[in-house]
Design a protein around this motif. Structure first.
Motif, PDB file in Angstrom:
ATOM      1  N   THR A 139       4.579   3.804   0.002  1.00  0.00           N
ATOM      2  CA  THR A 139       4.556   2.869  -1.110  1.00  0.00           C
ATOM      3  C   THR A 139       3.191   2.974  -1.785  1.00  0.00           C
ATOM      4  O   THR A 139       2.261   3.597  -1.273  1.00  0.00           O
ATOM      5  CB  THR A 139       4.790   1.430  -0.629  1.00  0.00           C
ATOM      6  OG1 THR A 139       3.755   1.065   0.294  1.00  0.00           O
ATOM      7  CG2 THR A 139       6.135   1.297   0.059  1.00  0.00           C
ATOM      8  N   SER A 140       3.060   2.341  -2.939  1.00  0.00           N
ATOM      9  CA  SER A 140       1.841   2.503  -3.725  1.00  0.00           C
ATOM     10  C   SER A 140       0.615   1.901  -3.049  1.00  0.00           C
ATOM     11  O   SER A 140      -0.509   2.339  -3.276  1.00  0.00           O
ATOM     12  CB  SER A 140       2.021   1.860  -5.102  1.00  0.00           C
ATOM     13  OG  SER A 140       2.182   0.457  -4.976  1.00  0.00           O
ATOM     14  N   PRO A 160      -0.469   1.035   2.406  1.00  0.00           N
ATOM     15  CA  PRO A 160       0.868   1.542   2.087  1.00  0.00           C
ATOM     16  C   PRO A 160       1.787   1.544   3.304  1.00  0.00           C
ATOM     17  O   PRO A 160       1.352   1.684   4.447  1.00  0.00           O
ATOM     18  CB  PRO A 160       0.602   2.976   1.614  1.00  0.00           C
ATOM     19  CG  PRO A 160      -0.831   3.012   1.238  1.00  0.00           C
ATOM     20  CD  PRO A 160      -1.521   2.025   2.135  1.00  0.00           C
ATOM     21  N   LEU A 161       3.092   1.397   3.031  1.00  0.00           N
ATOM     22  CA  LEU A 161       4.103   1.572   4.062  1.00  0.00           C
ATOM     23  C   LEU A 161       4.530   3.031   4.103  1.00  0.00           C
ATOM     24  O   LEU A 161       4.559   3.720   3.081  1.00  0.00           O
ATOM     25  CB  LEU A 161       5.333   0.716   3.760  1.00  0.00           C
ATOM     26  CG  LEU A 161       5.214  -0.797   3.917  1.00  0.00           C
ATOM     27  CD1 LEU A 161       6.526  -1.447   3.493  1.00  0.00           C
ATOM     28  CD2 LEU A 161       4.873  -1.162   5.347  1.00  0.00           C
ATOM     29  N   TYR A 216       4.023   9.504  -3.116  1.00  0.00           N
ATOM     30  CA  TYR A 216       4.769   8.321  -3.521  1.00  0.00           C
ATOM     31  C   TYR A 216       6.206   8.620  -3.933  1.00  0.00           C
ATOM     32  O   TYR A 216       6.536   9.710  -4.403  1.00  0.00           O
ATOM     33  CB  TYR A 216       4.021   7.583  -4.630  1.00  0.00           C
ATOM     34  CG  TYR A 216       2.602   7.296  -4.225  1.00  0.00           C
ATOM     35  CD1 TYR A 216       2.339   6.561  -3.068  1.00  0.00           C
ATOM     36  CD2 TYR A 216       1.525   7.805  -4.938  1.00  0.00           C
ATOM     37  CE1 TYR A 216       1.041   6.322  -2.650  1.00  0.00           C
ATOM     38  CE2 TYR A 216       0.220   7.558  -4.527  1.00  0.00           C
ATOM     39  CZ  TYR A 216      -0.016   6.824  -3.380  1.00  0.00           C
ATOM     40  OH  TYR A 216      -1.295   6.605  -2.963  1.00  0.00           O
ATOM     41  N   THR A 217       7.050   7.610  -3.804  1.00  0.00           N
ATOM     42  CA  THR A 217       8.484   7.753  -4.049  1.00  0.00           C
ATOM     43  C   THR A 217       8.773   8.188  -5.474  1.00  0.00           C
ATOM     44  O   THR A 217       9.725   8.926  -5.725  1.00  0.00           O
ATOM     45  CB  THR A 217       9.189   6.417  -3.749  1.00  0.00           C
ATOM     46  OG1 THR A 217       8.773   5.956  -2.465  1.00  0.00           O
ATOM     47  CG2 THR A 217      10.694   6.568  -3.764  1.00  0.00           C
ATOM     48  N   LEU A 221      11.991   0.524  -6.788  1.00  0.00           N
ATOM     49  CA  LEU A 221      11.065  -0.090  -5.846  1.00  0.00           C
ATOM     50  C   LEU A 221      10.935   0.854  -4.664  1.00  0.00           C
ATOM     51  O   LEU A 221      11.929   1.194  -4.027  1.00  0.00           O
ATOM     52  CB  LEU A 221      11.627  -1.442  -5.389  1.00  0.00           C
ATOM     53  CG  LEU A 221      10.668  -2.443  -4.776  1.00  0.00           C
ATOM     54  CD1 LEU A 221       9.641  -2.922  -5.799  1.00  0.00           C
ATOM     55  CD2 LEU A 221      11.442  -3.638  -4.229  1.00  0.00           C
ATOM     56  N   SER A 222       9.717   1.285  -4.378  1.00  0.00           N
ATOM     57  CA  SER A 222       9.516   2.276  -3.318  1.00  0.00           C
ATOM     58  C   SER A 222      10.165   1.854  -2.012  1.00  0.00           C
ATOM     59  O   SER A 222      10.718   2.679  -1.276  1.00  0.00           O
ATOM     60  CB  SER A 222       8.025   2.503  -3.085  1.00  0.00           C
ATOM     61  OG  SER A 222       7.409   3.046  -4.221  1.00  0.00           O
TER      62      SER A 222
END
Length: 434
Positions: free
Chosen positions: A99-100, A106-107, A147-148, A247-248
Motif C-alpha cells: 500500500t502507499s 505500508p501493508l 504499489y498496486t 484501493l490498494s
C-alpha cells in the motif's frame, strides 16, 4: 471500429436480485475460508461469538467487527511478512504489492494466481467503462515501484485489449521526445499528472492539444468528479476524461465512470461486497441516492490476503443505483478521506471541497495549512497563480464554507504524483515550501 458497450455484460448488467444471490453464496465461502485459515479472523469472530455458519447474508455481515488498517499493520509487524490474516501458504503466492503508506507503514499484500486474474477482471470492467478499448495505446504513468497502481492496473488495462506503454514516473521529458514514435491515444495517471505533463510540453515548445491524445483516464485523486477540474484538464489536452477508483487494500481499480460521466460504477460485484457506514459511529447507511458514508469492503473472491469489513476511510456519496448505460453497479462519488477532513467551528471540510471551489476560479495548485488545533479561523490557504485575486478568493471561500480564510500567493512544488493539499503543522508535519 464500434466496440461493445460492456467488457463483461453478464456481470455488469446483472439484476440486483441475482447479484444478491451471488454475493451471499460467495460471502459464505469467503468467511469460512478466513475463519479456517487465518488466526487473525478466527480471533476476531470468536471474540464476538461468531462462527462461519452465522454469516450467510449481507445483513449477517454487520454482526462482524470492522477491520482496520492499524490492525492489519500490527498483524504483519507481529508475524512478518504477511501477518496472520493471510489465508494462503507462501508457496501459493506469486506476487506482493505494498500500500502507499501515506498514513503509516505500508501493508504487504499478497496475490495468488487467481487473485491476479480477479484483480485484472474487476479493473478491466472499470477501465472499459471509463473508455479504454482494444484499439487504444495507453501511456501508464503511475509508479510501478511496489504499489498496486503500477503492475495491477497495468494488468487490468491490458485485459481490456489495449496496448500498454509502461512509462511510470520520472520519464516525462523522454516521453515527449518519443511521442511521435509511440503515437499514444490514451493516458492513465493521477489527476495531477496531465497538468504537470502539459507544462512540460509547453516548455518543450509543444501544444498538448496537438499531440493526439483522445482519452485521459485518471485515478487516485477526487478531482476527477469535479466539473471545473474535468473541464480544465479536458481543454488542456482536447481529450475526454474518465475517472476511476481503487484501493490498494482491496483491488487496484474497482469502479469507473461510464459515458454518462455522472458517478463511478462499482465494478466488483462478483469479487467484493460494499457497505456504507456513518464515519464516526460506524452505524450502517443504506446504499441509496443521496446517501453519504464511509465505504467498507469485504472480499468475496480474494485468496491470499482477504479483508472482512475493511474500513477504507474514503467517504462517498451515492449518485444512483441505476444508470441509462445499463450497468447495475451503483454509482458514487468520493467526497474525500475521513482522516483528511478537518473541522472549523463545527463545519466539516474536505480538501477536495476547497479544490472544487479553487478550480472554479482557475487555480490548479493550492495548500491548506493548519497551524493549530482545534482549527480556528482564519485558515491559511497558499495559492499559486492567484494574480492579485487574494481577496476575491477569500470572499468566495467564506461564502462557501462560512469561515474566514487568508489566501496567500505562493510558489508550490511541481509533482508527477498525487498533489499534497493538506498540511497539519500542529501535528508535526513540515509545511510546504513557500
Amino acid at each position: 471500429m464500434e466496440w461493445a458497450r460492456y467488457f463483461d455484460e453478464r456481470v455488469e448488467t446483472m439484476p440486483p436480485v441475482w447479484a444478491r444471490h451471488l454475493t451471499e453464496e460467495l460471502l459464505a465461502e469467503q468467511v469460512e475460508r478466513c475463519y479456517e485459515r487465518a488466526p487473525f479472523y478466527r480471533r476476531k469472530l470468536g471474540a464476538e461469538g461468531i462462527r462461519p455458519e452465522h454469516v450467510r447474508t449481507a445483513g449477517d455481515l454487520r454482526r462482524l467487527p470492522f477491520t482496520t488498517k492499524e490492525e492489519l499493520r500490527a498483524s504483519q509487524e507481529a508475524e512478518p511478512p504477511l501477518g496472520d490474516f493471510a489465508c494462503a501458504d507462501p508457496v501459493e503466492v506469486v506476487r506482493v504489492h505494498l500500500t502507499s503508506g501515506t498514513t503509516g507503514k505500508p501493508l504487504v499484500l499478497a496475490y495468488t494466481p487467481e487473485d491476479v486474474r480477479t484483480s485484472a477482471r474487476v479493473g478491466a470492467r472499470a477501465f472499459w467503462a471509463a473508455g479504454a478499448r482494444p484499439d487504444d495505446t495507453v501511456l501508464h504513468c503511475l509508479s510501478y515501484s511496489f504499489y498496486t497502481g503500477g503492475l495491477a492496473d497495468h494488468d487490468a488495462l491490458e485485459e481490456t485489449g489495449a496496448t500498454m506503454v509502461p512509462v511510470g514516473l520520472g520519464q516525462s521529458a523522454r516521453l515527449l521526445e518519443l511521442w511521435d514514435d509511440l503515437r499514444p491515444t490514451a493516458l492513465f495517471s493521477t489527476l495531477t499528472y496531465p497538468l504537470y505533463l502539459a507544462e512540460q510540453a509547453w516548455e518543450a515548445g509543444l501544444d498538448p492539444r496537438a499531440l493526439g491524445l483522445h482519452k485521459l483516464i485518471v485515478s487516485g485523486e477526487p478531482g476527477g468528479q469535479m466539473e471545473a477540474t474535468r473541464t480544465r484538464v479536458e481543454e488542456l489536452w482536447d481529450a475526454t476524461l474518465g475517472d476511476t477508483y481503487g484501493l490498494s487494500d482491496v483491488w487496484g481499480t474497482l469502479a469507473g465512470e461510464c459515458e454518462e460521466r455522472d458517478g463511478l460504477h462499482f465494478s466488483g460485484q462478483d469479487a467484493t461486497l460494499v457497505e456504507l457506514v456513518e464515519p464516526e459511529s460506524g452505524e450502517p447507511v443504506d446504499v441509496e441516492p443521496g446517501a453519504r458514508g464511509e465505504l467498507v469492503f469485504t472480499h468475496l473472491a480474494r485468496e491470499a490476503t482477504p479483508v472482512l469489513r475493511f474500513r477504507s476511510r474514503d467517504v462517498a456519496e451515492i449518485v444512483a443505483v441505476d444508470c441509462p448505460c445499463g450497468r447495475s453497479g451503483f454509482r458514487f462519488r468520493v467526497v474525500g478521506r475521513s482522516d483528511d477532513m478537518f473541522r472549523v467551528r463545527g463545519v466539516n471540510v474536505f480538501p477536495s471541497a476547497v479544490e472544487e471551489l479553487l478550480r472554479e476560479h482557475g487555480i490548479d495548485r493550492f495548500a491548506v495549512v493548519l497551524e493549530r488545533f482545534p482549527v480556528e479561523p482564519p485558515v491559511e490557504i497558499l495559492v499559486e497563480g492567484v494574480d492579485g485575486r487574494e481577496e476575491e478568493l477569500a470572499a468566495a471561500l467564506k461564502a462557501r464554507f462560512g469561515f474566514t480564510c487568508i489566501v496567500r500567493a505562493a510558489s508550490l512544488p511541481r509533482t508527477e504524483t498525487k498533489a499534497k493539499r493538506l498540511y497539519r503543522v500542529y501535528a508535526g508535519e513540515e509545511g510546504p515550501p513557500r
